[in-house]
Design a protein around this motif. Structure first.
Motif: not given
Length: 329
Positions: A14-22, A305-312
């Protein structure tokens, strides 16, 4: 860039897909943990994303090199499960999330302490059964107690501030002293002093050879009778067999752990329909003064949310700029 996730849970997806919406990346999620037996599941991904219980040893890294993997992206702060020397020799870079929400883990440590001290879990079950008696639920005031904090990085520093807010005397031990904490009233002392004088000891240091089993029979012997021990860092900091012995003779008054030395075989999996084969953990859970949670300290919306954002962000920098953010060497 193609990214393969190991140990993927629904919330990761969920959170990684949310961070990869583009749609900048193509994801493949596997529930399986990475280890020597399933590294072959990697296809043509240049990046693998792993979590705390994935085993990235020299054998696995050799397989990653043969598969053309160029980057290991840890979606966590700890990196003791990665053979960094083998990764460097293979030309594979390693990045991590050094800080996501230190408040999440520190607050969970406090929650364990409060629940143990005030017997919240016991009273909850009693009331559900219609039992409103108070006998056996006695706790103690945290105000004025001595709290020993081992490790004052981001998480340990937040924990110190919370304990100061409770009116506690806070002792800390770390290689580097945090001047802001000193100004607030935290006193840096030796590890021996932490052990000898603390009413509560909370572990917030990384797992290294120098810290492995820092809680052992000898260190426990130097602690106060009835000390409360909290560990939300890494399971290997504690020699569990020694802690079990200290619980049996009441030297340790209460234990709250969100991590366990052998958790890679248990945590993040459902064994409710099975018999758990780990005798040490099974013994721990029989004590009325022990609380075990399954590595959920990080588990808040803000942290995920932060984990996904920083990882990406780490992966984007590697892909586009060749500059590594949050590299582990």
């Amino acid at each position: 860039m193609d990214i393969l996730f190991f140990s993927a849970q629904p919330y990761d997806i969920h959170y990684f897909n949310q961070g990869n919406q583009q749609g900048a990346h193509r994801f493949r999620f596997l529930e399986a943990q990475l280890n020597e037996d399933n590294a072959a599941l990697i296809k043509d991904e240049a990046v693998i994303c792993v979590f705390v219980n994935d085993k990235v040893n020299a054998t696995v890294i050799n397989e990653l090199q043969q598969k053309g993997v160029r980057l290991i992206a840890l979606r966590c702060a700890g990196f003791n499960n990665v053979d960094l020397k083998a990764a460097a020799a293979a030309g594979i870079k390693v990045v991590r999330v050094p800080a996501y929400s230190p408040h999440a883990v520190a607050e969970h440590a406090v929650a364990l302490l409060l629940a143990l001290n005030r017997k919240i879990y016991k009273s909850y079950n009693r009331v559900r059964d219609g039992n409103f008696t108070l006998s056996g639920l006695e706790g103690f005031d945290l105000f004025g107690k001595t709290i020993g904090v081992v490790g004052t990085g981001n998480i340990g520093a937040v924990f110190c501030r919370i304990m100061l807010g409770f009116g506690c005397k806070v002792y800390a031990h770390d290689i580097y002293e945090n001047e802001e904490l000193v100004e607030l009233g935290v006193k840096y002392v030796s590890l021996d002093t932490i052990f000898a004088q603390s009413d509560v000891i909370s572990l917030h240091c990384p797992l290294m050879e120098s810290t492995r089993h820092m809680i052992n029979a000898n260190s426990i012997a130097s602690m106060k009778m009835g000390v409360v021990l909290i560990n939300t860092s890494r399971g290997g900091l504690i020699d569990t067999a020694s802690v079990v012995a200290a619980l049996k003779n009441s030297h340790i008054g209460a234990l709250g752990i969100d991590v366990y030395e052998q958790e890679e075989h248990l945590f993040f999996q459902n064994f409710s329909g099975s018999i758990i084969q780990d005798d040490v953990l099974s013994r721990l859970t029989t004590f009325p003064n022990v609380l075990v949670t399954a590595h959920q300290g990080f588990f808040t919306k803000e942290a995920l949310t932060q984990i996904a954002e920083v990882t990406l962000s780490n992966i984007r920098s590697f892909e586009k700029e060749g500059v590594l953010l949050n590299e582990v060497k």
